[in-house]
Design an enzyme around this catalytic site. Sequence first.
Site, PDB file in Angstrom:
ATOM      1  N   ASN A 217       0.842  -1.208   0.000  1.00  0.00           N
ATOM      2  CA  ASN A 217       0.000   0.000   0.000  1.00  0.00           C
ATOM      3  C   ASN A 217       0.870   1.248   0.000  1.00  0.00           C
ATOM      4  O   ASN A 217       2.093   1.164   0.007  1.00  0.00           O
ATOM      5  CB  ASN A 217      -0.951  -0.024   1.207  1.00  0.00           C
ATOM      6  CG  ASN A 217      -0.183  -0.137   2.503  1.00  0.00           C
ATOM      7  OD1 ASN A 217       0.601   0.732   2.855  1.00  0.00           O
ATOM      8  ND2 ASN A 217      -0.389  -1.256   3.204  1.00  0.00           N
ATOM      9  N   PRO A 312      -3.955 -11.562  10.324  1.00  0.00           N
ATOM     10  CA  PRO A 312      -4.258 -11.326  11.743  1.00  0.00           C
ATOM     11  C   PRO A 312      -4.244  -9.834  12.036  1.00  0.00           C
ATOM     12  O   PRO A 312      -3.543  -9.071  11.364  1.00  0.00           O
ATOM     13  CB  PRO A 312      -3.113 -12.030  12.476  1.00  0.00           C
ATOM     14  CG  PRO A 312      -2.015 -12.137  11.470  1.00  0.00           C
ATOM     15  CD  PRO A 312      -2.667 -12.233  10.118  1.00  0.00           C
ATOM     16  N   LYS A 344     -13.391   1.610  16.127  1.00  0.00           N
ATOM     17  CA  LYS A 344     -12.142   0.833  16.215  1.00  0.00           C
ATOM     18  C   LYS A 344     -11.553   0.894  17.619  1.00  0.00           C
ATOM     19  O   LYS A 344     -11.000  -0.083  18.122  1.00  0.00           O
ATOM     20  CB  LYS A 344     -11.112   1.363  15.217  1.00  0.00           C
ATOM     21  CG  LYS A 344     -11.400   0.871  13.818  1.00  0.00           C
ATOM     22  CD  LYS A 344     -10.512   1.479  12.777  1.00  0.00           C
ATOM     23  CE  LYS A 344     -11.130   1.192  11.407  1.00  0.00           C
ATOM     24  NZ  LYS A 344     -10.477   1.862  10.320  1.00  0.00           N
TER      25      LYS A 344
HETATM   26  O1  C5P Z   1      -8.890  -1.791  11.090  1.00  0.00           O
HETATM   27  P1  C5P Z   1      -7.924  -0.779  10.618  1.00  0.00           P
HETATM   28  O2  C5P Z   1      -6.893  -1.324   9.685  1.00  0.00           O
HETATM   29  O3  C5P Z   1      -8.497   0.500  10.104  1.00  0.00           O
HETATM   30  O4  C5P Z   1      -7.187  -0.341  11.990  1.00  0.00           O
HETATM   31  C1  C5P Z   1      -6.095   0.471  11.991  1.00  0.00           C
HETATM   32  C2  C5P Z   1      -5.248   0.189  13.191  1.00  0.00           C
HETATM   33  O5  C5P Z   1      -5.094  -1.205  13.409  1.00  0.00           O
HETATM   34  C3  C5P Z   1      -3.844   0.723  12.997  1.00  0.00           C
HETATM   35  O6  C5P Z   1      -3.318   1.092  14.254  1.00  0.00           O
HETATM   36  C4  C5P Z   1      -3.106  -0.478  12.415  1.00  0.00           C
HETATM   37  O7  C5P Z   1      -1.710  -0.410  12.642  1.00  0.00           O
HETATM   38  C5  C5P Z   1      -3.762  -1.626  13.155  1.00  0.00           C
HETATM   39  N1  C5P Z   1      -3.853  -2.875  12.383  1.00  0.00           N
HETATM   40  C6  C5P Z   1      -3.131  -3.970  12.797  1.00  0.00           C
HETATM   41  N2  C5P Z   1      -3.231  -5.163  12.110  1.00  0.00           N
HETATM   42  C7  C5P Z   1      -4.028  -5.267  11.034  1.00  0.00           C
HETATM   43  C8  C5P Z   1      -4.763  -4.165  10.601  1.00  0.00           C
HETATM   44  C9  C5P Z   1      -4.654  -2.979  11.290  1.00  0.00           C
HETATM   45  O8  C5P Z   1      -2.395  -3.874  13.793  1.00  0.00           O
HETATM   46  N3  C5P Z   1      -4.097  -6.427  10.386  1.00  0.00           N
END
Ligand code: C5P
Length: 410
Positions: A217, A312, A344
């Site tokens: 990304n 995960p 979140k």
């Molecule tokens: O669910 P989302 O990706 O929007 O959440 C963002 C937060 O969760 C960020 O702090 C990101 O580093 C963490 N995250 C994570 N593992 C994932 C997806 C997101 O630690 N697989």
Amino acid sequence: MNAATPTVPNLAERRIVLGVTGGIAAYKAADLTRRLLEAGAEVQVVMTAGAQEFVTPLTFQALSGRPVRTSLLDPAAEAAMGHIELARWPDLILIAPASADVIARLAHGLADDLLSTLCLATDKPIAIAPAMNRLMWANPATQANVATLVARGVQVIGPGAGAQACGEIGDGRMTEPLQIREAVAQRFGHGPLSGVKAVVTAGPTREPIDPVRFITNRSSGKMGYALAAALRALGAEVTLLSGPTSLATPAGVTRIDIETAQELLDAALQTARGAQIFVGAAAVADYRVDGVADEKIKKNDATLQLTLHRNPDVISAVREQDARLFVAGFAAETEKLEEHARGKLTRKKLDLIAANWVGRGRAFDRDDNALSVYWPGGGRELPHASKTEIARQLAALIAERFHARAAAPA
Ligand code: C5P
């Protein structure tokens, strides 16, 4: 009346090369020298030619008790302590005031005088306190040079805003000597997070498709790196778990490189044990490719199907492992910022979440940002600023909330 008397931090046995460059704020460097000495530091002043047009070396010699170094090619001074030796001597090279010119020369690796040579020849941390006219500071050339230095781990203290010697008003005033001393003391571990271990994840992950291709990304890692540096500046012992980026490791930060979400998970669970703060700034890929091909996939067919598996959730796993850890996350949203971010916060059982708008040229892979920060029962806006400044404010807020939580009854 001693209400305004600042507490003097302990800088005993800290060696500081104080670089003074040309600018009217050079007179404040005299007070800074005195303040650093008052805190117990050893100070070796190095002046550029420009600085000597504003203040004489004798002033600094009288204050510091050491002959001031002004020249790269001074045989007598070189015989006493050569410039390479001098580059190894300090615990910190602090340039205050740092002119637009010295910032540009440092960014480009020039070594045409003693101070720039020391900066190139040292492996010690460097901090700069910029001071210049507001338009010079705002100029994209200066901003790009500062960004380059920050990316290399140089700490930037200030500048502040206000009335300038040139009669203008705006950003570019050198931070006051007492605040510079405070910032120096904090980086030596006297800050609000001294003794605290923090883990920061940063950058993208890479999910392989075959030996030469991957899914990733747009995350540059700039925010996570800036935050790691800012937490370090508050005294924390910081481990940075980094996806592939082109950024330099901030000074004093331990970096562990990872590629996939699974590698990040393993490193996060391991390093979070024994840590008190965990910040998930990485843009973790939500999916990985099922059955990564051993050989390069040939373009034999008109279509290619990849099956993706959910990765995960690193931050949630870290939270599950340790309920007492202070866990802060990020939320990048294209709509309903607060609603989604608070969702979140609750779902992932975070202590704090920093939310920003993304898409259409915002946030990702840029040098500036704005954040809305939420925690259970509160929130604060961090208005638009450079990622370095936003990181500084966010780190201070994390420290504040971390201590507030620790003080709250369980
Ligand atoms: O669910 P989302 O990706 O929007 O959440 C963002 C937060 O969760 C960020 O702090 C990101 O580093 C963490 N995250 C994570 N593992 C994932 C997806 C997101 O630690 N697989």
